[in-house]
Design a protein around this motif. Structure first.
Motif, PDB file in Angstrom:
ATOM      1  N   ILE A  74     -42.056  34.606 -12.769  1.00  4.92           N
ATOM      2  CA  ILE A  74     -42.517  35.880 -13.316  1.00  4.92           C
ATOM      3  C   ILE A  74     -42.208  35.976 -14.802  1.00  4.92           C
ATOM      4  N   LEU A  75     -40.963  35.675 -15.175  1.00  2.76           N
ATOM      5  CA  LEU A  75     -40.543  35.828 -16.569  1.00  2.76           C
ATOM      6  C   LEU A  75     -41.275  34.856 -17.494  1.00  2.76           C
ATOM      7  N   LEU A  76     -41.394  33.592 -17.094  1.00  2.70           N
ATOM      8  CA  LEU A  76     -42.054  32.612 -17.957  1.00  2.70           C
ATOM      9  C   LEU A  76     -43.543  32.913 -18.121  1.00  2.70           C
ATOM     10  N   SER A  77     -44.213  33.274 -17.022  1.00  2.06           N
ATOM     11  CA  SER A  77     -45.649  33.552 -17.122  1.00  2.06           C
ATOM     12  C   SER A  77     -45.920  34.795 -17.965  1.00  2.06           C
ATOM     13  N   LEU A  78     -45.106  35.841 -17.777  1.00  3.71           N
ATOM     14  CA  LEU A  78     -45.313  37.061 -18.544  1.00  3.71           C
ATOM     15  C   LEU A  78     -44.914  36.886 -20.013  1.00  3.71           C
ATOM     16  N   TYR A  79     -43.807  36.193 -20.236  1.00  8.99           N
ATOM     17  CA  TYR A  79     -43.397  35.961 -21.625  1.00  8.99           C
ATOM     18  C   TYR A  79     -44.451  35.131 -22.357  1.00  8.99           C
ATOM     19  N   GLY A  80     -44.921  34.095 -21.685  1.00 10.29           N
ATOM     20  CA  GLY A  80     -45.946  33.270 -22.304  1.00 10.29           C
ATOM     21  C   GLY A  80     -47.207  34.048 -22.611  1.00 10.29           C
ATOM     22  N   MET A  81     -47.627  34.904 -21.670  1.00 15.81           N
ATOM     23  CA  MET A  81     -48.826  35.700 -21.877  1.00 15.81           C
ATOM     24  C   MET A  81     -48.643  36.700 -23.013  1.00 15.81           C
ATOM     25  N   THR A  82     -47.460  37.311 -23.082  1.00 12.11           N
ATOM     26  CA  THR A  82     -47.198  38.336 -24.087  1.00 12.11           C
ATOM     27  C   THR A  82     -47.180  37.771 -25.497  1.00 12.11           C
ATOM     28  N   ASP A  83     -46.664  36.546 -25.663  1.00  4.16           N
ATOM     29  CA  ASP A  83     -46.495  35.972 -26.999  1.00  4.16           C
ATOM     30  C   ASP A  83     -47.538  34.915 -27.350  1.00  4.16           C
ATOM     31  N   LEU A  84     -48.671  34.925 -26.664  1.00  4.79           N
ATOM     32  CA  LEU A  84     -49.690  33.903 -26.908  1.00  4.79           C
ATOM     33  C   LEU A  84     -50.150  33.865 -28.365  1.00  4.79           C
ATOM     34  N   THR A  85     -50.206  35.015 -29.014  1.00  2.00           N
ATOM     35  CA  THR A  85     -50.685  35.055 -30.397  1.00  2.00           C
ATOM     36  C   THR A  85     -49.556  34.955 -31.411  1.00  2.00           C
ATOM     37  N   VAL A  86     -48.309  34.870 -30.936  1.00  2.00           N
ATOM     38  CA  VAL A  86     -47.157  34.867 -31.837  1.00  2.00           C
ATOM     39  C   VAL A  86     -46.477  33.509 -31.888  1.00  2.00           C
ATOM     40  N   SER A  87     -46.318  32.877 -30.723  1.00  5.10           N
ATOM     41  CA  SER A  87     -45.549  31.640 -30.619  1.00  5.10           C
ATOM     42  C   SER A  87     -46.411  30.503 -30.085  1.00  5.10           C
ATOM     43  N   ILE A  98     -45.526  45.666  -3.746  1.00  2.00           N
ATOM     44  CA  ILE A  98     -46.329  46.671  -4.446  1.00  2.00           C
ATOM     45  C   ILE A  98     -45.780  46.903  -5.844  1.00  2.00           C
ATOM     46  N   ALA A  99     -44.445  47.057  -5.941  1.00  2.51           N
ATOM     47  CA  ALA A  99     -43.811  47.280  -7.246  1.00  2.51           C
ATOM     48  C   ALA A  99     -44.028  46.087  -8.172  1.00  2.51           C
ATOM     49  N   THR A 100     -43.983  44.877  -7.602  1.00  2.00           N
ATOM     50  CA  THR A 100     -44.210  43.682  -8.412  1.00  2.00           C
ATOM     51  C   THR A 100     -45.648  43.635  -8.917  1.00  2.00           C
ATOM     52  N   MET A 101     -46.604  43.939  -8.041  1.00  2.00           N
ATOM     53  CA  MET A 101     -48.002  43.958  -8.469  1.00  2.00           C
ATOM     54  C   MET A 101     -48.208  44.999  -9.577  1.00  2.00           C
ATOM     55  N   ARG A 102     -47.574  46.153  -9.393  1.00  2.00           N
ATOM     56  CA  ARG A 102     -47.708  47.216 -10.391  1.00  2.00           C
ATOM     57  C   ARG A 102     -47.117  46.784 -11.735  1.00  2.00           C
ATOM     58  N   THR A 103     -45.873  46.317 -11.719  1.00  2.00           N
ATOM     59  CA  THR A 103     -45.207  46.003 -12.975  1.00  2.00           C
ATOM     60  C   THR A 103     -45.726  44.709 -13.602  1.00  2.00           C
ATOM     61  N   TYR A 104     -46.102  43.711 -12.769  1.00  2.00           N
ATOM     62  CA  TYR A 104     -46.707  42.501 -13.329  1.00  2.00           C
ATOM     63  C   TYR A 104     -48.051  42.859 -13.956  1.00  2.00           C
ATOM     64  N   GLY A 105     -48.795  43.736 -13.266  1.00  2.00           N
ATOM     65  CA  GLY A 105     -50.057  44.183 -13.839  1.00  2.00           C
ATOM     66  C   GLY A 105     -49.855  44.949 -15.134  1.00  2.00           C
ATOM     67  N   GLN A 106     -48.847  45.838 -15.148  1.00  2.00           N
ATOM     68  CA  GLN A 106     -48.561  46.599 -16.370  1.00  2.00           C
ATOM     69  C   GLN A 106     -48.164  45.679 -17.519  1.00  2.00           C
ATOM     70  N   SER A 107     -47.285  44.718 -17.231  1.00  2.00           N
ATOM     71  CA  SER A 107     -46.870  43.767 -18.266  1.00  2.00           C
ATOM     72  C   SER A 107     -48.057  42.936 -18.747  1.00  2.00           C
ATOM     73  N   SER A 108     -48.915  42.544 -17.806  1.00  2.00           N
ATOM     74  CA  SER A 108     -50.101  41.775 -18.172  1.00  2.00           C
ATOM     75  C   SER A 108     -51.033  42.597 -19.049  1.00  2.00           C
ATOM     76  N   GLY A 109     -51.156  43.889 -18.723  1.00  2.00           N
ATOM     77  CA  GLY A 109     -51.987  44.765 -19.535  1.00  2.00           C
ATOM     78  C   GLY A 109     -51.481  44.868 -20.962  1.00  2.00           C
ATOM     79  N   MET A 110     -50.148  45.036 -21.104  1.00  2.00           N
ATOM     80  CA  MET A 110     -49.566  45.083 -22.440  1.00  2.00           C
ATOM     81  C   MET A 110     -49.728  43.732 -23.141  1.00  2.00           C
ATOM     82  N   ALA A 111     -49.597  42.639 -22.379  1.00  2.00           N
ATOM     83  CA  ALA A 111     -49.769  41.315 -22.968  1.00  2.00           C
ATOM     84  C   ALA A 111     -51.198  41.124 -23.478  1.00  2.00           C
TER      85      ALA A 111
END
Length: 467
Positions: free
Chosen positions: A216-229, A400-413
Motif C-alpha cells: 500500500i505505502l510503496l504504490s501510493l507513494y510512487g503514485m503521489t510523487d510521479l511528477t516529483v521523483s 471498505i476503509a482501505t478501498m475508501r482511503t486508498y481511493g482518496q490517496s489515489s485521487g490526491m495522487a
C-alpha cells in the motif's frame, strides 16, 4: 423471533449508535477542515502545491496501510479495545500537531494520526452493525455515514472560520477536545467484547501484514510523487507487484490477515469494493480543488469558501440515512449505481467551471455531487456487508476503509500528477488564475473517466445481487 429481535435492538441502543456516529464524524471533519488551510500552510512552511498536499495524503496513506491489519486484530482480540485505543491515540496526536515547528514534523504527526484513525475505521461500523438485526443494517449504516458527511459539512465551515480567525493550529485544538469527548462516550457506552472464537489459537499473519503495508505505502507513494521523483515509478511498480504477491501469499496462509475467498467466492463483494475504490478516487479531491478555486481564482476568504463548500456534504448528511434505509428494501447495487452515475455527471459539469462561472452554478453541481454520493455510499457499504458473515465484520469493514482511503490517496495522487504537469514546481498561490483553472479542468476530466470505469463495475455486480 420477535423477542430475539427486541433483545438485539436493545443491545444496539442509541448510545452505541451515537458512539459510532461521533467517530464517523471526527476524521472526515479533520480532513475537510484542513483543506481550507492549504494556502496558509504553503506560506508558513514555504512548500509548493505538490508538497503541501501531503498534509492530506500522509494521513490517508497510513489509514489505507493499517486498516486491514487492525481489522484482523479487532476480530481476534476484541473490537472495543482497538476502537478505544484508536480514539485515544488520534486525540493525542492532534494535540501534538498543534506544536509542529516544521512541515516534516506536521506530516509525521499526520501519518501517525492515520495509524490510530485506522483502528477507528476498522471497528466503529463493525461494532454498530453487530448490535443491530440484519434487517436494520442499511438504516444504521446510513446514520453512521450521514455523520461522516456532517463532519465533511462542518469541516469547511468551522475550519474556514478557525483558519481565518485563529490560524490552522486551532483546528487541531478543536479536534483534540472532540476526541476527548468521544473517548469518554466510548468508554461509557460501547459494550465489552464477547469472547471470540479461536482467539487462543489464532496465529498472527506477520508476513501478510508486512507485505500488505509495504504494498500500500510503496504504490501510493510512487503514485503521489510521479511528477516529483524519478524513483517514484519504481516504487509504484514494486508496490503493485507486492499487492499481487500479497494475494498469492494470503491464499496459501492457514490463518490469513485477509480471507482471499471473500473476493474469489463473491463477485458482488469484489465488484462492490472496486466500485468504492474508484468512486472515492474520483470524488475525494472535489472539495480540495474547489477550496483552491474559490480562494485563489474567485478571491473568497477561507471562511466564505467553507460556507459555499457546505452544499455537498449537507446533501450527503441529509440523504445518506434515507438511502441507507432504502437499501434494506431496494437492491443496494441499483441505488449505488445510480448514485455513481450522478457523481460522473457532476464531475463533467465541474470541468466546465472557470473564473467567470456564476457561483450558483458551482453550488448546484455541488448539490448534484452530494446527492450522487449519498445514493452510492450507504447502499454500497450495505451491499458489501451483506456478503460476509458476522465473524468477519471487522475485516470486511477494514476492506471498505482501505478501498475508501486508498481511493482518496489515489485521487490526491492523480491531482498531484495533473498539478505537476500543468504547474511544474510552482505553487498554486503564485500561479496565474488561468493556470489554476486549466489544472482544474484536466483534473475533473480525469476523475470523470475514473468514475465511469467504477460505474461499469457497479453495474456488473448487480447481476449477482439480483440472484
Amino acid at each position: 423471533m420477535n423477542e430475539e429481535r427486541m433483545n438485539t435492538v436493545k443491545k444496539g441502543s442509541g448510545a452505541v449508535l451515537a458512539a459510532a456516529m461521533i467517530t464517523s464524524f471526527i476524521t472526515p471533519f479533520m480532513g475537510s477542515a484542513l483543506n481550507l488551510s492549504v494556502p496558509a500552510l504553503e506560506m508558513e512552511f514555504h512548500v509548493n502545491a505538490a508538497t503541501v498536499s501531503w498534509v492530506i495524503t500522509a494521513y490517508t496513506m497510513a489509514v489505507a496501510a493499517m486498516s486491514l491489519p487492525f481489522g484482523k486484530i479487532a476480530d481476534v482480540r476484541g473490537r472495543r479495545r482497538v476502537f478505544l485505543l484508536g480514539i485515544a491515540g488520534f486525540g493525542l496526536l492532534c494535540l501534538a500537531s498543534v506544536f509542529s515547528v516544521s512541515f516534516g514534523m506536521l506530516i509525521t504527526f499526520r501519518a501517525l494520526q492515520g495509524v490510530f484513525a485506522s483502528m477507528i475505521f476498522a471497528t466503529n461500523n463493525a461494532i454498530l452493525i453487530s448490535s443491530y438485526p440484519h434487517s436494520m443494517q442499511g438504516r444504521v449504516l446510513g446514520f453512521s455515514i450521514g455523520a461522516t458527511y456532517v463532519g465533511l459539512m462542518a469541516g469547511p465551515v468551522l475550519g474556514g472560520i478557525l483558519n481565518s480567525k485563529f490560524g490552522w493550529r486551532s483546528i487541531f485544538v478543536l479536534m483534540t477536545l472532540i476526541a476527548a469527548v468521544t473517548l469518554a462516550v466510548g468508554i461509557r457506552f460501547i459494550p465489552r467484547d464477547q469472547q471470540l472464537p479461536d482467539t487462543g489459537n489464532e496465529k498472527r499473519d506477520v508476513k501478510g501484514t508486512v507485505l500488505y503495508a509495504a504494498a500500500i505505502l510503496l504504490s501510493l507513494y510512487g503514485m503521489t510523487d510521479l511528477t516529483v521523483s524519478g524513483r517514484a515509478k519504481i516504487f509504484f511498480v514494486v508496490g503493485l507487484a507486492l499487492i499481487a504477491l500479497f494475494f498469492v501469499v494470503e491464499s496459501r496462509t492457514e490463518n490469513p490477515m485477509m480471507k482471499v475467498t471473500l473476493f474469489t467466492e463473491s463477485r458482488a463483494f469484489t465488484f462492490s469494493n472496486l466500485a468504492a475504490l474508484l468512486n472515492y478516487g474520483a470524488t475525494f479531491a472535489i472539495s480540495y480543488i474547489l477550496s483552491l478555486y474559490l480562494q485563489l481564482v474567485k478571491g473568497f476568504s477561507s471562511d466564505k469558501a467553507g460556507l459555499i463548500l457546505i452544499a455537498m456534504p449537507l446533501i450527503m448528511a441529509v440523504f445518506s440515512p434515507v438511502m441507507g434505509n432504502l437499501s434494506d428494501r431496494i437492491r443496494p447495487a441499483l441505488l449505488a449505481s445510480v448514485g455513481m452515475g450522478l457523481c460522473a455527471a457532476a464531475l463533467l459539469l465541474f470541468s466546465r467551471i472557470d473564473a467567470g462561472t456564476p457561483l450558483s452554478y458551482t453550488i448546484i453541481v455541488l448539490i448534484i455531487a452530494g446527492l450522487g454520493f449519498a445514493m452510492f455510499s450507504s447502499p454500497n457499504n450495505n451491499a458489501i456487508m451483506n456478503c460476509v458473515e458476522k465473524k468477519d465484520f471487522s475485516v470486511a469493514n477494514s476492506i471498505i476503509a482501505t478501498m475508501r482511503t486508498y481511493g482518496q490517496s489515489s485521487g490526491m495522487a492523480l491531482f498531484n500528477i495533473v498539478t505537476g504537469i500543468v504547474l511544474g514546481k510552482s505553487t498554486l498561490e503564485a500561479a496565474p488564475a488561468g493556470q489554476i483553472v486549466k489544472t482544474m479542468h484536466l483534473a475533473f476530466i480525469v476523475f470523470m473517466v475514473v468514475c465511469v470505469i467504477g460505474l461499469v463495475f457497479s453495474l456488473a455486480r448487480d447481476k449477482e445481487q439480483k440472484g
